[in-house]
Design an enzyme around this catalytic site. Structure first.
Site, PDB file in Angstrom:
ATOM      1  CG  ASP A  15      49.284  24.662  37.074  1.00 53.20           C
ATOM      2  OD1 ASP A  15      48.912  25.765  37.516  1.00 53.20           O
ATOM      3  OD2 ASP A  15      48.512  23.849  36.537  1.00 53.20           O
ATOM      4  CG  ASP A  65      43.618  24.418  40.528  1.00 50.32           C
ATOM      5  OD1 ASP A  65      43.755  23.716  41.541  1.00 50.32           O
ATOM      6  OD2 ASP A  65      43.243  25.599  40.570  1.00 50.32           O
ATOM      7  CD  GLN A  89      43.999  29.136  43.031  1.00 47.95           C
ATOM      8  OE1 GLN A  89      42.825  28.987  43.366  1.00 47.95           O
ATOM      9  NE2 GLN A  89      44.636  28.250  42.267  1.00 47.95           N
TER      10      GLN A  89
END
Length: 170
Positions: free
Chosen positions: A14, A16, A58
């Protein structure tokens, strides 16, 4: 680290909250802050013959906060930064969709938005990945669910050194 079948294991990261500090819709290079041990973790993965692949939602694209080009530019910058420690991400996969998007072309239910496993499945089509030896590492239960949905082991990152976490599995 190819096995007899020629398949290569991968670590799916992943982005963030796992590789970088989650500052909320990160898309600006100057705001990139690496998580502890993240660059070293990517190098560790590279040095062991695993592919390092990022899979990330995103939704800032769908929300009209920034375009896909900003996502791609940030990913390029991340690899520039990683090169400084002799590391690299082999591929970046991202989902720009959201069911409540303000940008109409991104407003959809899709198979690539985590916790669904479409991004990992696409990477597996693009690369000859050894699913049994691969991992999905992320800071959210949806990341673990994403990995498990694709048939690979999900590992929850709860802070601390990402490198030390990976050493428990690879």
């Amino acid at each position: 680290m190819e096995n007899k079948k020629g398949k290569i294991p991968a670590v799916f990261f992943d982005r963030d909250g796992t590789l970088n500090v989650d500052t909320g819709y990160l898309h600006e290079q100057e705001k990139l802050q690496w998580m502890p041990g993240a660059r070293e973790a990517v190098k560790y993965v590279n040095d062991r013959g695993y592919l390092a692949i990022v899979v990330t939602n995103q939704s800032g694209v769908a929300r009209g906060m920034f375009g896909e080009e900003a996502v791609k530019e940030l990913h390029g910058y991340m690899n520039e930064e990683l090169a400084g420690v002799g590391a690299h991400i082999d591929a970046f996969y991202y989902c720009p969709h959201h069911p409540e998007a303000v940008v109409p072309e991104y407003r959809q239910e899709c198979s690539c938005r985590k916790p669904k496993s479409g991004l990992i499945e696409q990477a597996c089509r693009d690369f000859d990945i050894d699913m049994e030896k691969s991992l999905m590492v992320g800071d959210s239960p949806r990341d673990v669910t994403c990995g498990e949905g694709a048939g690979i082991r999900g590992v929850l990152y709860e802070g601390g050194s990402l490198l030390e976490l990976l050493k428990q599995y690879i």
